[in-house]
Design an enzyme around this catalytic site. Structure first.
Site, short mmCIF file in Angstrom:
data_model
loop_
_atom_site.label_atom_id
_atom_site.label_comp_id
_atom_site.label_asym_id
_atom_site.label_seq_id
_atom_site.Cartn_x
_atom_site.Cartn_y
_atom_site.Cartn_z
CD GLU A 49 107.67 36.43 42.05
OE1 GLU A 49 106.72 36.62 41.51
OE2 GLU A 49 108.64 35.81 41.94
CB CYS A 78 112.95 37.14 37.90
SG CYS A 78 111.70 38.53 37.97
CB CYS A 81 110.39 39.40 41.69
SG CYS A 81 109.16 39.33 40.43
#
Length: 147
Positions: A49, A78, A81
């Site tokens: 990402e 996560c 990100c």
């Protein structure tokens, strides 16, 4: 999602966790694609990402503001990100598999839609979920057998 899955499979070539991400513009055209590259680069933050966001910010007229883009990834982002997604002003995220251990788009945390923050993201989850999850499950099952 097909392009993100293709990127995830390419991550396997370098021993990286198979996660892929793409950025599409407002018309649905592919802007950039990326895959996890932590093992390939030795960079702990080389998540698919983040790599996709960085590349997209350098290739769009809006600069770092990706306010007309959609980020598509094979795994729920996560916290790190999710923070980058908010900072880039991405309005929409689409992902495949849930991350029940570290997800930040609705499973463990919901950073992307937290009303206390200055930007919220539309989240579309579970797109080709089984296929995305299987890639990850197979990867980690193989690692457990090796150890």
């Amino acid at each position: 999602m097909r392009a993100a899955l293709d990127e995830a499979r390419r991550a396997l070539e370098t021993g990286d966790v198979p996660v892929g991400a793409i950025v599409v513009d407002a018309d649905g055209r592919l802007v950039v694609s990326a895959r996890n590259a932590r093992e390939a680069t030795g960079d702990p933050i080389a998540h698919a990402e983040l790599l996709a966001l960085r590349a997209a910010a350098g290739s769009t007229d809006g600069g770092w503001r990706l306010q007309h883009a959609t980020l598509v990834m094979t795994l729920e982002p996560c916290v790190m990100c999710a923070g980058a997604i908010l900072a880039a002003r991405v309005p929409r995220v689409i992902f495949g598999a849930w991350d029940e251990k570290a997800g930040a788009a609705g499973s463990v945390y919901d950073v992307l839609r937290d009303r206390r923050l200055n930007h919220r993201v539309e989240v579309i989850a579970g797109v080709r979920e089984r296929e995305c999850a299987s890639l990850l499950e197979d990867f980690f099952a193989e690692r457990r057998l090796e150890s």
